[in-house]
Motif scaffolding. Structure first.
Motif, PDB file in Angstrom:
ATOM      1  N   CYS A 176      55.446-115.419 -39.845  1.00 39.14           N
ATOM      2  CA  CYS A 176      56.263-114.239 -40.202  1.00 39.14           C
ATOM      3  C   CYS A 176      56.866-113.647 -38.951  1.00 39.14           C
ATOM      4  CB  CYS A 176      55.400-113.200 -40.928  1.00 39.14           C
ATOM      5  SG  CYS A 176      56.179-111.575 -41.007  1.00 39.14           S
ATOM      6  N   ASN A 177      58.192-113.576 -38.899  1.00 39.97           N
ATOM      7  CA  ASN A 177      58.841-112.960 -37.737  1.00 39.97           C
ATOM      8  C   ASN A 177      59.502-111.643 -38.137  1.00 39.97           C
ATOM      9  OD1 ASN A 177      60.745-114.246 -39.220  1.00 39.97           O
ATOM     10  ND2 ASN A 177      61.929-115.022 -37.501  1.00 39.97           N
ATOM     11  N   ILE A 178      58.881-110.976 -39.115  1.00 40.35           N
ATOM     12  CA  ILE A 178      59.190-109.583 -39.467  1.00 40.35           C
ATOM     13  C   ILE A 178      60.659-109.376 -39.857  1.00 40.35           C
ATOM     14  CG2 ILE A 178      58.615-107.216 -38.823  1.00 40.35           C
ATOM     15  CD1 ILE A 178      56.903-108.132 -36.651  1.00 40.35           C
ATOM     16  N   THR A 179      61.237-110.286 -40.589  1.00 39.39           N
ATOM     17  CA  THR A 179      62.634-110.094 -40.990  1.00 39.39           C
ATOM     18  C   THR A 179      62.777-109.023 -42.080  1.00 39.39           C
ATOM     19  OG1 THR A 179      62.437-111.851 -42.622  1.00 39.39           O
ATOM     20  CG2 THR A 179      63.323-112.468 -40.470  1.00 39.39           C
ATOM     21  N   LYS A 180      61.690-108.708 -42.753  1.00 41.99           N
ATOM     22  CA  LYS A 180      61.640-107.650 -43.772  1.00 41.99           C
ATOM     23  C   LYS A 180      62.406-107.960 -45.050  1.00 41.99           C
ATOM     24  CE  LYS A 180      60.650-103.821 -40.668  1.00 41.99           C
ATOM     25  NZ  LYS A 180      60.668-102.395 -40.502  1.00 41.99           N
ATOM     26  N   THR A 226      56.158-105.279 -45.201  1.00 45.54           N
ATOM     27  CA  THR A 226      56.197-105.583 -43.762  1.00 45.54           C
ATOM     28  C   THR A 226      55.558-104.464 -42.939  1.00 45.54           C
ATOM     29  OG1 THR A 226      58.368-106.512 -44.305  1.00 45.54           O
ATOM     30  CG2 THR A 226      57.686-106.593 -42.011  1.00 45.54           C
ATOM     31  N   CYS A 231      61.388-109.643 -47.486  1.00 44.58           N
ATOM     32  CA  CYS A 231      60.424-109.505 -48.588  1.00 44.58           C
ATOM     33  C   CYS A 231      60.401-108.047 -49.071  1.00 44.58           C
ATOM     34  CB  CYS A 231      59.037-109.956 -48.141  1.00 44.58           C
ATOM     35  SG  CYS A 231      58.457-109.219 -46.597  1.00 44.58           S
ATOM     36  N   CYS A 277      61.364-115.064 -48.757  1.00 50.44           N
ATOM     37  CA  CYS A 277      60.989-115.273 -47.344  1.00 50.44           C
ATOM     38  C   CYS A 277      61.513-116.617 -46.829  1.00 50.44           C
ATOM     39  CB  CYS A 277      59.481-115.202 -47.182  1.00 50.44           C
ATOM     40  SG  CYS A 277      59.022-115.492 -45.463  1.00 50.44           S
TER      41      CYS A 277
END
Ligand code: SF4
Ligand code: F3S
Ligand code: FES
Length: 247
Positions: free
Chosen positions: A201-205, A218, A207, A153
């Motif tokens: 968390c800006n939901i970049t996925k 996510t 992870c 992340c």
């Protein structure tokens, strides 16, 4: 058929280190961890590496292989060409202890900060869990705590200063699991945001992409948790409470 592979392995400790080149024998069906073990048994007996199960279940052998966060025991040598150099480095987000071993205590500290499950006054046998709720928890419970998601992340990967305020996808997922548990009496929406850093968390996925258990971190934990937090914020009673200072 066996062949000789070119390996480049990070050697060093908390102070400093460098990539060292080795040529190691590889046999059919082997994984990266087999080759690292052969290296220990031959040229580099003092090479530090953490591992345990060799079956993708203990979460110990996390590292970065050709720059990608992976489990060494689940990365087949057949995924590389024979003339390719395989570079193995320790996880970048956590401090190096020695060679491929990192200090992952940040993760255990974050785990300890999460208030435990609290079932309230319900007595054994009084609560029946719906299958859909069982399945939701079960997905999160597949986690082997390899910490590859936290390692990946971007919020903490290159930002040491964010570690204090962000518990990483692994533990935001744990907060979400408890929040979504129908028998848990705590409202965890505020602490998810304030104490565990959900807002970072800006939901970049990324992870989700590296999770060896293929947990949809996510989509199934972080996004639903964000929706709950937003839902709370726009709840008219919460709004009124915040105005008169009781929420
Ligand atoms: Fe590893 Fe996946 Fe658990 Fe993260 S959620 S620690 S990537 S198993
Ligand atoms: Fe980080 Fe995963 Fe969110 S990679 S930014 S926690 S979606
Ligand atoms: Fe257990 Fe790799 S050695 S996950």
């Amino acid at each position: 058929m066996g062949y000789k592979a070119k390996f480049r392995v990070w050697r060093g400790d908390a102070g400093e280190g460098e990539l060292k080149d080795y040529t190691v024998e590889v046999n059919e069906g082997e994984v990266v961890l087999d080759v690292i073990h052969r290296l220990q048994a031959t040229e580099a007996p003092d090479l530090a590496v953490r591992w345990n199960c060799k079956a993708g279940k203990c979460g110990s052998c996390s590292a970065e292989i050709n720059g990608r966060p992976r489990l060494m025991c689940m990365t087949r040598m057949s995924t590389f060409t024979e003339d390719e150099t395989v570079t193995v480095t320790p996880m970048r987000t956590f401090p190096v202890i020695r060679d491929l071993v990192t200090d992952v205590s940040y993760n255990y500290e974050k785990a300890r900060e999460i208030p435990a499950f609290d079932g309230g006054d319900v007595k054994p046998g009084e609560f029946r869990m719906q299958q859909v709720d069982v399945e939701r928890s079960q997905e999160f419970r597949k986690c082997i705590e390899c910490f590859l998601c936290n390692n990946t992340c971007h919020v903490i990967r290159d930002h040491e200063e964010n570690k204090e305020h962000f518990s990483g996808p692994r533990f935001l997922m744990r907060v979400a699991e408890l929040e979504m548990h129908p028998a848990d009496v705590h409202d965890r929406r505020q602490i998810a945001q304030d104490d565990f850093g959900l807002g970072y968390c800006n939901i970049t996925k990324c992870c989700t992409e590296v999770c060896p258990e293929h947990i949809k971190i996510t989509d199934n934990a972080l996004i639903p948790m964000k929706e709950r937090v937003v839902g709370r914020r726009y709840d008219p009673l919460v709004w009124l409470g915040s105005k008169i200072g009781v929420v």
